[in-house]
Write a protein that holds these residues in place. Sequence first.
Motif, short mmCIF file in Angstrom:
data_model
loop_
_atom_site.label_atom_id
_atom_site.label_comp_id
_atom_site.label_asym_id
_atom_site.label_seq_id
_atom_site.Cartn_x
_atom_site.Cartn_y
_atom_site.Cartn_z
N ILE A 55 0.99 -1.27 -0.01
CA ILE A 55 -0.08 0.07 -0.13
C ILE A 55 0.76 1.18 0.09
O ILE A 55 1.71 1.38 0.87
CB ILE A 55 -0.93 0.05 1.20
CG1 ILE A 55 -1.93 -1.26 1.13
CG2 ILE A 55 -1.68 1.37 1.45
CD1 ILE A 55 -2.85 -1.43 2.41
N ALA A 56 0.74 1.90 -0.91
CA ALA A 56 1.64 3.09 -1.18
C ALA A 56 0.81 4.26 -1.28
O ALA A 56 -0.44 4.21 -1.40
CB ALA A 56 2.49 3.29 -2.35
N ILE A 57 1.35 5.58 -0.83
CA ILE A 57 0.41 6.82 -0.89
C ILE A 57 0.37 7.33 -2.58
O ILE A 57 1.56 7.48 -3.22
CB ILE A 57 1.23 8.10 -0.09
CG1 ILE A 57 1.22 7.43 1.36
CG2 ILE A 57 0.54 9.40 -0.54
CD1 ILE A 57 2.05 8.18 2.21
N ALA A 58 -0.76 7.54 -2.79
CA ALA A 58 -1.02 7.91 -4.31
C ALA A 58 -1.04 9.65 -4.34
O ALA A 58 -1.31 10.34 -3.52
CB ALA A 58 -2.51 7.55 -4.74
N PRO A 59 -0.58 10.14 -5.45
CA PRO A 59 -0.48 11.57 -5.48
C PRO A 59 -1.64 12.10 -5.72
O PRO A 59 -2.74 11.47 -6.16
CB PRO A 59 0.75 11.66 -6.67
CG PRO A 59 0.42 10.46 -7.64
CD PRO A 59 0.31 9.31 -6.64
N PRO A 60 -2.03 13.44 -5.41
CA PRO A 60 -3.04 14.18 -6.09
C PRO A 60 -3.47 14.25 -7.20
O PRO A 60 -2.66 13.94 -8.25
CB PRO A 60 -2.91 15.41 -5.24
CG PRO A 60 -1.57 15.73 -5.48
CD PRO A 60 -0.90 14.36 -4.95
N SER A 61 -4.55 14.20 -7.58
CA SER A 61 -5.17 14.12 -8.99
C SER A 61 -5.95 15.30 -9.50
O SER A 61 -6.37 16.05 -8.62
CB SER A 61 -5.98 12.78 -9.15
OG SER A 61 -7.04 12.73 -8.60
N PHE A 62 -6.19 15.37 -10.75
CA PHE A 62 -7.04 16.44 -11.23
C PHE A 62 -8.60 16.08 -11.43
O PHE A 62 -9.17 16.61 -12.16
CB PHE A 62 -6.47 17.22 -12.59
CG PHE A 62 -6.67 18.49 -12.94
CD1 PHE A 62 -6.50 19.59 -12.24
CD2 PHE A 62 -7.66 18.44 -14.04
CE1 PHE A 62 -6.89 20.84 -12.68
CE2 PHE A 62 -8.07 19.86 -14.41
CZ PHE A 62 -7.75 21.16 -13.65
N ARG A 63 -9.14 14.77 -10.87
CA ARG A 63 -10.17 14.36 -11.27
C ARG A 63 -11.38 15.06 -10.61
O ARG A 63 -12.24 15.31 -11.44
CB ARG A 63 -9.92 12.98 -10.26
CG ARG A 63 -11.60 12.06 -10.61
CD ARG A 63 -11.46 10.82 -9.89
NE ARG A 63 -11.39 11.21 -8.61
CZ ARG A 63 -12.09 11.29 -7.65
NH1 ARG A 63 -13.24 11.41 -7.93
NH2 ARG A 63 -12.10 11.59 -6.13
N ARG A 64 -11.40 15.67 -9.47
CA ARG A 64 -12.37 16.52 -9.22
C ARG A 64 -12.54 17.74 -10.08
O ARG A 64 -13.71 18.11 -10.26
CB ARG A 64 -12.46 16.99 -7.76
CG ARG A 64 -12.37 15.65 -6.68
CD ARG A 64 -12.36 16.12 -5.00
NE ARG A 64 -12.24 14.99 -4.40
CZ ARG A 64 -12.70 15.04 -2.99
NH1 ARG A 64 -13.20 16.09 -2.73
NH2 ARG A 64 -12.65 13.89 -2.57
N GLU A 65 -11.66 18.30 -10.19
CA GLU A 65 -11.51 19.52 -11.32
C GLU A 65 -12.06 19.24 -12.61
O GLU A 65 -12.99 19.77 -13.26
CB GLU A 65 -10.05 20.20 -11.27
CG GLU A 65 -9.56 20.81 -10.10
CD GLU A 65 -8.86 19.92 -9.49
OE1 GLU A 65 -7.95 20.19 -8.76
OE2 GLU A 65 -9.19 18.63 -9.41
N ARG A 66 -11.57 17.95 -13.04
CA ARG A 66 -12.29 17.65 -14.55
C ARG A 66 -13.56 17.47 -14.33
O ARG A 66 -14.42 17.72 -15.31
CB ARG A 66 -11.40 16.27 -15.12
CG ARG A 66 -10.14 16.84 -15.30
CD ARG A 66 -9.48 15.88 -16.39
NE ARG A 66 -7.94 15.95 -16.73
CZ ARG A 66 -7.66 16.80 -17.42
NH1 ARG A 66 -8.26 17.68 -18.15
NH2 ARG A 66 -6.32 16.99 -17.66
N ALA A 67 -14.36 16.64 -13.33
CA ALA A 67 -15.46 16.49 -13.16
C ALA A 67 -16.48 17.77 -13.20
O ALA A 67 -17.58 17.79 -13.90
CB ALA A 67 -15.80 15.63 -11.82
N LEU A 68 -15.91 18.80 -12.74
CA LEU A 68 -16.65 20.10 -12.63
C LEU A 68 -16.52 20.74 -13.92
O LEU A 68 -17.54 21.19 -14.54
CB LEU A 68 -15.91 21.10 -11.57
CG LEU A 68 -16.37 20.66 -10.08
CD1 LEU A 68 -15.43 21.57 -9.06
CD2 LEU A 68 -17.83 21.16 -9.82
N ILE A 69 -15.44 20.48 -14.93
CA ILE A 69 -15.28 21.17 -16.11
C ILE A 69 -16.41 20.51 -16.87
O ILE A 69 -17.22 21.17 -17.78
CB ILE A 69 -13.90 20.81 -16.56
CG1 ILE A 69 -12.81 21.67 -15.71
CG2 ILE A 69 -13.84 21.28 -17.86
CD1 ILE A 69 -11.32 21.47 -16.01
N LYS A 70 -16.58 19.06 -16.67
CA LYS A 70 -17.54 18.49 -17.73
C LYS A 70 -18.91 18.88 -17.51
O LYS A 70 -19.69 18.88 -18.24
CB LYS A 70 -17.51 17.10 -17.03
CG LYS A 70 -16.07 16.22 -17.87
CD LYS A 70 -16.17 14.71 -17.57
CE LYS A 70 -14.81 14.17 -18.13
NZ LYS A 70 -14.80 12.43 -17.66
#
Length: 285
Positions: free
Chosen positions: A47-62
Amino acid sequence: MIRDKSAKKSAKDTLKKDATKKAASSKAVKVVVSKDEDSGKAKKGIIAIAPPSFRRERALIKRGVWPVAGCDEAGRGPLAGPVVAAAVILDPDRIPRGIDDSKRLTAEEREKLFDKICATAQVSVVVASRSRIDRDNILRASLWALKRAVVALPEQPRHVFVDGRDRLDTPCDCEAVVGGDGIVLSIAAASIVAKVTRDRLMCALAQDCPGYGFEQHKGYAVPEHLDALDRLGPSIHHRSFFAPVAAARAKHMPWTVEPVRDLFEVTEVEVQVEAQIEIDASTGL
């Protein structure tokens, strides 16, 4: 009585698979599985720490919501210096690689990313001074700086992500994300800008007040800082009401400390009582 061991084993396997899926779906961790080169069998998952993503921002853009900003602060915990807040609107087509929670990066990595973020994104920075922290307390000063940073952006966002539990009183929608600097890419970018800006300010304060080592510990309560505080007393850049600073002030400048009133102290109070007697004529008195 014969027990079905295969059913018991399959139940355990199901629980393990569910736990693995739960860990993999978490926003903060990911499961890495490698194979042994000799046997070809899968090794135990890591189990490793994942980096932050742009997923939430892209959901709002859509959904047609843009611009989207992330904001974060640096410097809530230190005993000295200001708290610095930053707000960032990343360009979806020009996101610098390597953005992460500022605490996971080295100073050199933060400096490089700071330049890249400022060159490709919309950025604003607001500083809450030591005097404001003393007047309002550190939480209110931090929230004030975060709100001002959002308002100061060149283009007003329609949605803002803020690190922590407290939402900001902004004209646009605000979403608080606990641990957001490790989850939301825009917040991570803001954390880098805030951290680098504050570190540079503390290095400048170190030249103004030598001897405290601000350039090394940036005002945090490390042993070297506490020793200097005990030896030299507080400077004008120290936060007056933080406990170690207050203790140092009481030692070096006792005349500035107001005596605490004893709530259980017995005092004599002189009371004058005026008695008013009404005479009823019918009684003959």
